[in-house]
Scaffold this motif. Sequence first.
Motif, PDB file in Angstrom:
ATOM      1  N   ASN A   1      -4.742  41.302  -1.643  1.00  0.00           N
ATOM      2  CA  ASN A   1      -4.569  42.509  -2.113  1.00  0.00           C
ATOM      3  C   ASN A   1      -4.958  43.642  -1.326  1.00  0.00           C
ATOM      4  O   ASN A   1      -4.250  44.710  -1.424  1.00  0.00           O
ATOM      5  CB  ASN A   1      -5.065  42.722  -3.675  1.00  0.00           C
ATOM      6  N   ILE A   2      -6.174  43.343  -0.633  1.00  0.00           N
ATOM      7  CA  ILE A   2      -6.897  44.247   0.144  1.00  0.00           C
ATOM      8  C   ILE A   2      -6.114  44.636   1.522  1.00  0.00           C
ATOM      9  O   ILE A   2      -5.858  43.752   1.944  1.00  0.00           O
ATOM     10  CB  ILE A   2      -8.372  44.073   0.539  1.00  0.00           C
ATOM     11  N   LYS A   3      -6.045  45.850   2.165  1.00  0.00           N
ATOM     12  CA  LYS A   3      -4.969  46.282   3.205  1.00  0.00           C
ATOM     13  C   LYS A   3      -5.787  45.458   4.325  1.00  0.00           C
ATOM     14  O   LYS A   3      -5.100  44.862   5.114  1.00  0.00           O
ATOM     15  CB  LYS A   3      -5.184  47.684   3.397  1.00  0.00           C
ATOM     16  N   SER A   4      -7.100  45.509   4.451  1.00  0.00           N
ATOM     17  CA  SER A   4      -7.711  44.729   5.564  1.00  0.00           C
ATOM     18  C   SER A   4      -7.303  43.228   5.760  1.00  0.00           C
ATOM     19  O   SER A   4      -7.196  42.643   6.562  1.00  0.00           O
ATOM     20  CB  SER A   4      -9.223  44.861   6.063  1.00  0.00           C
ATOM     21  N   ALA A   5      -7.454  42.735   4.356  1.00  0.00           N
ATOM     22  CA  ALA A   5      -7.323  41.362   4.248  1.00  0.00           C
ATOM     23  C   ALA A   5      -5.854  40.939   4.612  1.00  0.00           C
ATOM     24  O   ALA A   5      -5.724  39.870   5.132  1.00  0.00           O
ATOM     25  CB  ALA A   5      -7.384  40.826   2.786  1.00  0.00           C
ATOM     26  N   ILE A   6      -4.879  41.731   4.044  1.00  0.00           N
ATOM     27  CA  ILE A   6      -3.491  41.564   4.470  1.00  0.00           C
ATOM     28  C   ILE A   6      -3.264  41.379   6.230  1.00  0.00           C
ATOM     29  O   ILE A   6      -2.359  40.697   6.691  1.00  0.00           O
ATOM     30  CB  ILE A   6      -2.475  42.567   3.863  1.00  0.00           C
ATOM     31  N   LYS A   7      -3.873  42.279   6.664  1.00  0.00           N
ATOM     32  CA  LYS A   7      -3.920  42.533   8.136  1.00  0.00           C
ATOM     33  C   LYS A   7      -4.285  41.285   8.738  1.00  0.00           C
ATOM     34  O   LYS A   7      -4.090  40.610   9.488  1.00  0.00           O
ATOM     35  CB  LYS A   7      -4.675  44.000   8.828  1.00  0.00           C
ATOM     36  N   ARG A   8      -5.466  40.831   8.097  1.00  0.00           N
ATOM     37  CA  ARG A   8      -6.106  39.486   8.549  1.00  0.00           C
ATOM     38  C   ARG A   8      -5.250  38.186   8.711  1.00  0.00           C
ATOM     39  O   ARG A   8      -5.160  37.568   9.605  1.00  0.00           O
ATOM     40  CB  ARG A   8      -7.389  39.311   7.934  1.00  0.00           C
ATOM     41  N   VAL A   9      -4.670  38.174   7.301  1.00  0.00           N
ATOM     42  CA  VAL A   9      -3.437  37.211   7.315  1.00  0.00           C
ATOM     43  C   VAL A   9      -2.493  37.207   8.195  1.00  0.00           C
ATOM     44  O   VAL A   9      -2.152  36.236   8.861  1.00  0.00           O
ATOM     45  CB  VAL A   9      -3.019  37.295   6.006  1.00  0.00           C
ATOM     46  N   ASP A  10      -1.911  38.325   8.608  1.00  0.00           N
ATOM     47  CA  ASP A  10      -0.833  38.584   9.655  1.00  0.00           C
ATOM     48  C   ASP A  10      -1.372  38.247  10.942  1.00  0.00           C
ATOM     49  O   ASP A  10      -0.563  37.451  11.556  1.00  0.00           O
ATOM     50  CB  ASP A  10      -0.405  40.010   9.394  1.00  0.00           C
ATOM     51  N   VAL A  11      -2.407  38.876  11.402  1.00  0.00           N
ATOM     52  CA  VAL A  11      -3.010  38.430  12.621  1.00  0.00           C
ATOM     53  C   VAL A  11      -3.100  36.794  12.744  1.00  0.00           C
ATOM     54  O   VAL A  11      -2.915  36.496  13.917  1.00  0.00           O
ATOM     55  CB  VAL A  11      -4.275  39.442  12.870  1.00  0.00           C
ATOM     56  N   ASN A  12      -3.836  36.358  11.749  1.00  0.00           N
ATOM     57  CA  ASN A  12      -4.131  34.689  11.856  1.00  0.00           C
ATOM     58  C   ASN A  12      -2.878  33.991  12.083  1.00  0.00           C
ATOM     59  O   ASN A  12      -2.664  33.270  12.758  1.00  0.00           O
ATOM     60  CB  ASN A  12      -4.962  34.476  10.811  1.00  0.00           C
ATOM     61  N   ASN A  13      -1.856  34.494  11.395  1.00  0.00           N
ATOM     62  CA  ASN A  13      -0.481  33.979  11.473  1.00  0.00           C
ATOM     63  C   ASN A  13       0.113  33.947  12.745  1.00  0.00           C
ATOM     64  O   ASN A  13       0.902  33.014  13.551  1.00  0.00           O
ATOM     65  CB  ASN A  13       0.343  34.281  10.473  1.00  0.00           C
ATOM     66  N   LYS A  14       0.018  35.278  13.440  1.00  0.00           N
ATOM     67  CA  LYS A  14       0.420  35.495  14.967  1.00  0.00           C
ATOM     68  C   LYS A  14      -0.288  34.506  15.701  1.00  0.00           C
ATOM     69  O   LYS A  14       0.462  33.890  16.727  1.00  0.00           O
ATOM     70  CB  LYS A  14       0.311  36.774  15.224  1.00  0.00           C
ATOM     71  N   LYS A  15      -1.557  34.471  15.623  1.00  0.00           N
ATOM     72  CA  LYS A  15      -2.433  33.924  16.655  1.00  0.00           C
ATOM     73  C   LYS A  15      -2.355  32.125  16.364  1.00  0.00           C
ATOM     74  O   LYS A  15      -2.357  31.424  17.223  1.00  0.00           O
ATOM     75  CB  LYS A  15      -4.000  33.880  16.311  1.00  0.00           C
TER      76      LYS A  15
END
Length: 88
Positions: A3-17
């Motif tokens: 739910n948290i914006k930074s956590a959403i970003k981490r999920v996106d970054v991890n998926n790309k990596k």
Amino acid sequence: MANIKSAIKRVDVNNKKRAHNQKFKSEMRSQIKRLEKLVDAKDTENAKAQLQTAMKQIDKAVQKGLIHQNSGNRQKSRLAQKVNSISA
């Protein structure tokens, strides 16, 4: 889902990596399989050239941290033994 914006970003970054790393590991495995096919066909010249390419891919994977250094060294050693066995 986060739910948290930074956590959403981490999920996106991890998926790309993860996608990038999977692509790289897949290419490394493909190089190894090509070499093993050449060894099975007893094609010494092309196998030696492919060995260099496969070793380079394995070294890059170790350098990027995709596989452990000992694992990379073990793979390179086994591939070199296979190539040397057909050339002997």
